[in-house]
Design a protein around this motif. Structure first.
Motif, PDB file in Angstrom:
ATOM      1  N   GLU A 106      -6.490   8.413  -5.665  1.00 43.23           N
ATOM      2  CA  GLU A 106      -6.223   8.329  -4.228  1.00 43.23           C
ATOM      3  C   GLU A 106      -5.337   7.113  -3.951  1.00 43.23           C
ATOM      4  N   VAL A 107      -4.354   7.269  -3.080  1.00 42.38           N
ATOM      5  CA  VAL A 107      -3.475   6.148  -2.725  1.00 42.38           C
ATOM      6  C   VAL A 107      -4.287   5.048  -2.036  1.00 42.38           C
ATOM      7  N   SER A 108      -5.291   5.427  -1.245  1.00 45.84           N
ATOM      8  CA  SER A 108      -6.115   4.424  -0.553  1.00 45.84           C
ATOM      9  C   SER A 108      -6.833   3.534  -1.560  1.00 45.84           C
ATOM     10  N   GLU A 109      -7.330   4.123  -2.666  1.00 47.45           N
ATOM     11  CA  GLU A 109      -8.016   3.338  -3.693  1.00 47.45           C
ATOM     12  C   GLU A 109      -7.031   2.457  -4.449  1.00 47.45           C
ATOM     13  N   LEU A 110      -5.826   2.978  -4.714  1.00 47.11           N
ATOM     14  CA  LEU A 110      -4.779   2.185  -5.373  1.00 47.11           C
ATOM     15  C   LEU A 110      -4.426   0.972  -4.514  1.00 47.11           C
ATOM     16  N   PHE A 111      -4.267   1.193  -3.201  1.00 46.87           N
ATOM     17  CA  PHE A 111      -3.921   0.093  -2.291  1.00 46.87           C
ATOM     18  C   PHE A 111      -5.045  -0.933  -2.212  1.00 46.87           C
ATOM     19  N   ALA A 112      -6.294  -0.462  -2.239  1.00 47.73           N
ATOM     20  CA  ALA A 112      -7.428  -1.393  -2.193  1.00 47.73           C
ATOM     21  C   ALA A 112      -7.410  -2.312  -3.407  1.00 47.73           C
ATOM     22  N   THR A 113      -7.090  -1.753  -4.578  1.00 44.73           N
ATOM     23  CA  THR A 113      -6.986  -2.551  -5.804  1.00 44.73           C
ATOM     24  C   THR A 113      -5.826  -3.532  -5.697  1.00 44.73           C
ATOM     25  N   LEU A 114      -4.689  -3.044  -5.178  1.00 50.67           N
ATOM     26  CA  LEU A 114      -3.501  -3.901  -5.055  1.00 50.67           C
ATOM     27  C   LEU A 114      -3.757  -5.078  -4.122  1.00 50.67           C
ATOM     28  N   ARG A 115      -4.503  -4.849  -3.031  1.00 49.89           N
ATOM     29  CA  ARG A 115      -4.796  -5.940  -2.097  1.00 49.89           C
ATOM     30  C   ARG A 115      -5.431  -7.115  -2.834  1.00 49.89           C
TER      31      ARG A 115
END
Length: 528
Positions: A106-115
């Motif tokens: 999921e892109v949302s999970e990828l972004f959460a990791t990137l944050r």
């Protein structure tokens, strides 16, 4: 003519020799970079580890000057380590040794990791804000998550280096069968003449900030090669003094993927406890998205990519509904819709037309039972299928829970839905009611005296009368990974009673009920 021919042959031979020589030189360069990068890594890691030990005062205190000296050593080693890692990745790409490992994410999970990973890049007291927007309406991707993350890290790292004030913004939107990832900054910008040069190996454009921010000059070339490796592309828009936007177009499904489970198989085996949904869609990316949408629901996707395959599937099974894309390449979806609605054997099967053009009136006039415009999110799709398949039939759910307070709470959470709610105060009573009433779904507690939830679930699944009833676990029991995995295979959803807010509790329970095939609408308004 003969002399000319001999000259041409000689020229070709010389060109072949030169090409072979250049290939050998390139291979030697790649091998050298790869080997040297490996050799450099061990001593560099030692220097970094020893620096950290010294700065942590593990063997005594340091003077102010010593701390400054060790910090310089650590920064120099970190910079060299970054260069070595980039060189090694570049060498692997050029040698064709980097493998693509596609997986669903999921892109949302990828972004959460990137944050979490990118926050440390911000200098303390910096006047630059790092904003990672929450992605909306983006389906799961089936691609190499690690490489997408590496590309975005390089973009953000570059943006922060060349932005003195303002913001660096990370965002993602779906564009057809790709996702456009963008990193925009309010930095110094790039001159038109330099916009392609920045993608050359070791290229660093001269600027007032260049002396302050050291880099390898390999981040952007490597990002472009990685994007191409996973079927995507990279571009940049920029104006000097106005900032830059780096964009990566990444396919939702890795183009060379060969393991998309059942999506590319014309007709899969039908599971007896799930309702088959025949999907007629020629894009594998869209089929993959639909499969993800229907996962953990009462529906099973039966994928067909041509009208011929769809007709063959209809000879072998009777689907609960048909999802039809009208705009099939080289085929007429309208004709197929007329066929289905004109045939006595298939006319009662609900047909949901899903396409990119808003031609709802034409679809409904030709007999379609529902219409949606691409791209379609999971809940609207499930809601539409539930509505078409249920056909306004009465719906009832069974609560099996020994705690009357929790049964009352669930009834209050669902008070605005058209559901008839049955109650059982223990496992034995629940099994009897399930067999007699045949509810559309069961909400089951795990911790009950005498006959516990695990035993109730086992008996439900072993009974031919009740095995197809979708079960939702609603419990406060603490589950280990193995128990959670086993329950997930037999149930629609596992919802915790320990939810902080009532809004979240309602959303989780209603989401589970929608996946179980229930329509939660009153007077045409959705409560999901």
């Amino acid at each position: 003519m003969e002399d000319t021919n001999r000259g041409v042959v000689a020229l070709y031979a010389e060109l072949d020799e030169k090409a072979s020589s250049l290939q050998q030189v390139n291979e030697l360069k790649t091998r050298f970079l790869s080997n040297m990068s490996h050799e450099f890594r061990t001593p560099l890691n030692s220097i970094l580890s020893l620096s950290r030990m010294l700065l942590a005062r593990m063997d005594g205190d340091l003077t102010v000057e010593q701390e400054k000296q060790v910090t310089f050593i650590q920064k120099a080693a970190s910079g060299l380590s970054e260069l070595v890692n980039d060189l090694l990745d570049l060498a692997k790409v050029e040698a064709g040794k980097i493998e693509v490992h596609p997986s669903s994410f999921e892109v949302s999970e990828l972004f959460a990791t990137l944050r979490g990973m990118l926050r440390p890049l911000l200098v303390q007291g910096s006047s630059v804000a790092l904003i990672v927007e929450e992605p909306e309406g983006i389906p799961p991707l089936y691609n190499d998550e690690g490489k997408v993350a590496q590309i975005l890290r390089n973009f953000v790292s570059n943006a922060l280096k060349f932005t003195e004030q303002g913001e660096v913004r990370v965002s993602a939107v779906q564009t057809g069968h790709t996702v456009t990832f963008s990193v925009s900054d309010t930095g110094i910008g790039i001159a038109p003449a330099d916009r392609e040069r920045i993608f050359e190996d070791f290229m660093q454009i001269q600027s007032p900030l260049q002396k302050q921010v050291k880099g390898t000059g390999l981040g952007l070339p490597l990002s472009r090669k990685l994007a191409e490796l996973i079927g995507g592309s990279i571009s940049v828009k920029s104006q000097p003094g106005e900032g830059s936007t780096f964009t990566a177009l990444i396919p939702i499904v890795y183009p060379d993927a060969t393991e998309l489970t059942t999506v590319l198989q014309p007709i899969a085996s039908v599971e007896p406890t799930r309702l088959p949904i025949l999907v007629v869609e020629d894009h594998p990316e869209t089929l993959f998205i639909y499969e993800k949408h229907l996962q953990q629901s009462i529906y099973q996707l039966i994928a067909t990519r041509t009208l011929a395959q769809a007709r063959l599937a209809l000879q072998k099974l009777r689907p609960a509904a048909i999802m039809l894309d009208i705009l099939l390449e080289g085929q007429n979806g309208w004709t197929f819709l007329r066929e289905i609605k004109g045939d006595e054997m298939t006319r009662n099967i609900p047909v949901l037309v899903i396409t990119i053009i808003d031609n709802e009136k034409q679809a409904l006039a030709l007999g379609a039972d529902g219409f949606l415009i691409k791209p379609v999110d999971r809940l609207p799709l499930l809601n539409k299928l539930n509505t078409l398949i249920t056909e306004n039939k009465p719906q009832k759910i069974l609560l099996i829970d020994d705690d009357p307070a929790y049964r009352y709470l669930v009834k209050q959470l669902l008070i605005n839905t058209p559901l008839r709610i049955l109650e059982a105060g223990n496992g034995k009573e629940g099994l009897n009611l399930a067999q007699r009433e045949q509810p559309n779904a069961i909400v089951l507690d795990l911790e009950m005296p005498e006959l516990g939830g695990f035993d109730v679930l086992k008996q439900l699944k072993n009974n031919s009368v009740t095995q197809s009833i979708p079960v939702i676990i609603h419990s406060s029991a603490q589950l280990d990974a193995e128990a959670h995995s086993q329950l997930a295979k037999q149930t629609i959803a596992i919802v915790s009673k320990e939810t902080g807010s009532q809004t979240t509790a309602i959303a989780q329970l209603q989401d589970a009920l929608v996946k179980a095939g229930l329509v939660l609408e009153v007077s045409g308004k959705s409560h999901v």
